[in-house]
Design an enzyme around this catalytic site. Sequence first.
Site, PDB file in Angstrom:
ATOM      1  CB  CYS A   2      -0.872   0.021   1.245  1.00 35.56           C
ATOM      2  SG  CYS A   2      -1.876  -1.445   1.403  1.00 35.56           S
ATOM      3  NE  ARG A  27       4.468   1.856  -1.267  1.00 36.13           N
ATOM      4  CZ  ARG A  27       5.281   1.976  -0.200  1.00 36.13           C
ATOM      5  NH1 ARG A  27       6.392   2.651  -0.328  1.00 36.13           N
ATOM      6  NH2 ARG A  27       4.995   1.443   0.957  1.00 36.13           N
ATOM      7  CD1 TRP A  74      -0.036  -5.659  -3.796  1.00 35.82           C
ATOM      8  CD2 TRP A  74      -0.059  -6.544  -1.746  1.00 35.82           C
ATOM      9  NE1 TRP A  74       0.451  -6.930  -3.899  1.00 35.82           N
ATOM     10  CE2 TRP A  74       0.429  -7.505  -2.658  1.00 35.82           C
ATOM     11  CE3 TRP A  74      -0.166  -6.872  -0.416  1.00 35.82           C
ATOM     12  CZ2 TRP A  74       0.815  -8.778  -2.266  1.00 35.82           C
ATOM     13  CZ3 TRP A  74       0.221  -8.138   0.003  1.00 35.82           C
ATOM     14  CH2 TRP A  74       0.692  -9.087  -0.923  1.00 35.82           C
ATOM     15  CG  ASN A  98       1.736  -0.024   3.927  1.00 35.33           C
ATOM     16  OD1 ASN A  98       1.331  -1.169   3.661  1.00 35.33           O
ATOM     17  ND2 ASN A  98       2.961   0.374   3.684  1.00 35.33           N
ATOM     18  N   GLY A  99      -0.166  -1.933   6.153  1.00 35.79           N
ATOM     19  CA  GLY A  99       0.234  -2.885   7.191  1.00 35.79           C
ATOM     20  C   GLY A  99      -0.887  -3.878   7.440  1.00 35.79           C
ATOM     21  CD  GLU A 479      17.214 -12.752  -9.471  1.00 37.48           C
ATOM     22  OE1 GLU A 479      16.701 -13.166  -8.430  1.00 37.48           O
ATOM     23  OE2 GLU A 479      16.896 -11.664 -10.002  1.00 37.48           O
ATOM     24  CE  LYS A 483      13.996 -10.381 -11.320  1.00 35.78           C
ATOM     25  NZ  LYS A 483      14.406 -10.795 -10.056  1.00 35.78           N
ATOM     26  CD  GLU A 486       9.954 -11.099  -9.676  1.00 37.36           C
ATOM     27  OE1 GLU A 486       9.277 -10.659  -8.744  1.00 37.36           O
ATOM     28  OE2 GLU A 486      11.178 -10.943  -9.735  1.00 37.36           O
ATOM     29  CG  HIS A 502      19.964 -36.391  -5.634  1.00 34.25           C
ATOM     30  ND1 HIS A 502      20.417 -37.544  -5.024  1.00 34.25           N
ATOM     31  CD2 HIS A 502      21.052 -35.802  -6.163  1.00 34.25           C
ATOM     32  CE1 HIS A 502      21.725 -37.629  -5.150  1.00 34.25           C
ATOM     33  NE2 HIS A 502      22.146 -36.583  -5.838  1.00 34.25           N
ATOM     34  CE  LYS A 602      11.662  -2.646  -6.886  1.00 33.10           C
ATOM     35  NZ  LYS A 602      12.367  -3.692  -7.660  1.00 33.10           N
TER      36      LYS A 602
HETATM   37  C1  AGP Z   1      12.645  -9.673  -6.927  1.00 38.07           C
HETATM   38  O1  AGP Z   1      12.519  -9.578  -8.332  1.00 38.07           O
HETATM   39  C2  AGP Z   1      11.301  -9.618  -6.260  1.00 38.07           C
HETATM   40  N1  AGP Z   1      10.610  -8.436  -6.601  1.00 38.07           N
HETATM   41  C3  AGP Z   1      11.376  -9.860  -4.758  1.00 38.07           C
HETATM   42  O2  AGP Z   1      11.764 -11.202  -4.564  1.00 38.07           O
HETATM   43  C4  AGP Z   1      12.338  -8.957  -3.942  1.00 38.07           C
HETATM   44  O3  AGP Z   1      13.678  -9.273  -4.254  1.00 38.07           O
HETATM   45  C5  AGP Z   1      12.097  -9.240  -2.454  1.00 38.07           C
HETATM   46  O4  AGP Z   1      10.766  -8.868  -2.136  1.00 38.07           O
HETATM   47  C6  AGP Z   1      13.070  -8.492  -1.527  1.00 38.07           C
HETATM   48  O5  AGP Z   1      12.874  -7.120  -1.657  1.00 38.07           O
HETATM   49  P1  AGP Z   1      13.967  -6.144  -0.984  1.00 38.07           P
HETATM   50  O6  AGP Z   1      15.286  -6.404  -1.671  1.00 38.07           O
HETATM   51  O7  AGP Z   1      13.458  -4.748  -1.216  1.00 38.07           O
HETATM   52  O8  AGP Z   1      14.045  -6.494   0.488  1.00 38.07           O
END
Ligand code: AGP
Length: 607
Positions: A2, A27, A74, A98-99, A479, A483, A486, A502, A602
């Site tokens: 949020c 965000r 959000w 927010n929270g 990673e 990517k 997501e 395994h 974000k």
């Molecule tokens: C990464 O592409 C994602 N958006 C997510 O995993 C992100 O890395 C994670 O939420 C951590 O965020 P931060 O680095 O701001 O703590």
Amino acid sequence: MCGIIGIIGKNDISDRLLNGLKNLEYRGYDSAGIATIHDKEIHRRRAEGKLINLSHEVSKHPIKGSLGIGHTRWATHGVPNETNAHPHATNMVAAVHNGIIENFQTIKEELGLLGYKFQSDTDSEAIVHLISYYLDKGLSPKEAFSNSLNRLEGAYAIALIFSSNCEKIYGARSGSPLAVGWGDNEMFLGSDAAALSNETTNISYLEEGDLVELSRDGANFWNKLGEEVKRDIVESKFNPIQIGKGNFPHYMLKEIYEQPTVIGDTLNTFFNPADSEIKLPSLGVNLAKISKVTIVACGSSYYAGLVAKFWIERYARVSVEVDISSEFRYRETPLPKDGLTLFISQSGETADTLAALRYAKSQSQHIVSLVNVRESTIARESDGLLLINAGPEIGVASTKAFTCQLVALAVFTISLGVSKKIIDKNESKKLSKAISEVSSKIADILQDDLQIKSISDNFSDVSNVLYIARGSEYPIALEGALKLKEVSYIHSEGFAAGELKHGPIALIEKGVPVIVIAPEGPLYEKTISNMQEVIARGAKVIIITDSDKLGDLDKKVWKIVSMPKVDNFVNPILYSIPVQLIAYHVAVSRGADVDQPRNLAKSVTVE
Ligand code: AGP
């Protein structure tokens, strides 16, 4: 997560509230709303979906008022719709939050018995009814707010306005960040400097437990003990220009292409290219005495920590434990006395990482954080700070911040190894030289973006993708899978190549894409063997490699992504680029919302 904006202006402010919310779009959100006070009445406009829907609503039904609040939501409790959108309000008070209010059900039941009618399914609505309850008992707005805060359990950043007072906005924070903006006879409240960047760069940050009362001529702060306190005014470095897309179709692509520049900017803060001498900022700890490093982070930042584990153990010979924040904060792991705990977070606001930091602090650990936002909560609660210079990262999928984190961790590794007399001057120069060449090598890779785009065009009907690698590239397999999943919503998983037999190799059948990350080096041949195992079972292999020794294998793989030859030390940084580009192009080819993927935010400021 949020986003919050509040403005005490000189004239009608609905458009300025909407502009503030536009700076918070990055965000991630699924509904939005604003509320103003005019003629001692609360006027509200809310809409499901993107801000354009709210703007249309406000155009159709304008609202007056020179004092107001706004919110991008959000969803945590209650589906994304207009009823659940903030601001929530009674006829006396409107609030944005927010929270997560963890005891909202108890409050809702108590107040329901007293006749307070809830309209939404949200936890946040409990705030306005609780405040109204105290107002009905004759308390002042500030007392009603303060008493309500004492009842709330959980994390919050709250902004609220009262119909009885068109001259004041109130705010409070516990766990989720909140900032005050100072204007010329105008005052502002926002989730972060970005929210306020259209209005001011003079910012004060609420500390944990703070309550703030804004009026046209300033702000009064009270701490969690109810004592009136002062909060510094700092100059925000956030530049709204930087959050433009330029000529790029998406922030994610712009930020991928910014990497040569921002990696250079980050490097320049850690060492002088002229003499390649590393100069880490003072971290407040004697690195020579460090016997163990504990790294804690989430998501891509966690994968950066896994790469750092390989580096620190291989080059500095110091043992490293890496954990995800949401586990570390509850695991109560024994930590070495005076140990070094490193928290990696692009936003510096991730709730689980912040909570993990506070746990480590309670265990008398030395806290160092690696962040992209100097004014962030994690940075401000650390003993030492490693700041990357990636600039604002708007795309939800982390790209430039991730590679800048790796660069900073590589420099930290060298500095630690030198401090412990494990890395001598020659090796330090060799490794530093390798890092200093990364920017230009990435620029070369980006020149070949079309070879990667052509691959991605064949992913339209794919439903499962595997990434495999070994050694310091294994975290890059993780990673790469993150990517892709997501931004394109394709199920993808990263595996240590040696783990395939395994269990994961059961996933291989004809046509399953497998992305093999295999730079030449000590583990190259073993990774190629694993690649042959999946080819033998029908996998469509994309190999990302600097090798020119594939032999007849080049006829058995689907695609080869050729990489420049570099010191193995920096391979994880370079091999991040093709996996970013694959994810981006596949997402675009599938018509996904690349910059604001569904369900994601974000900065995850709730646990
Ligand atoms: C990464 O592409 C994602 N958006 C997510 O995993 C992100 O890395 C994670 O939420 C951590 O965020 P931060 O680095 O701001 O703590």
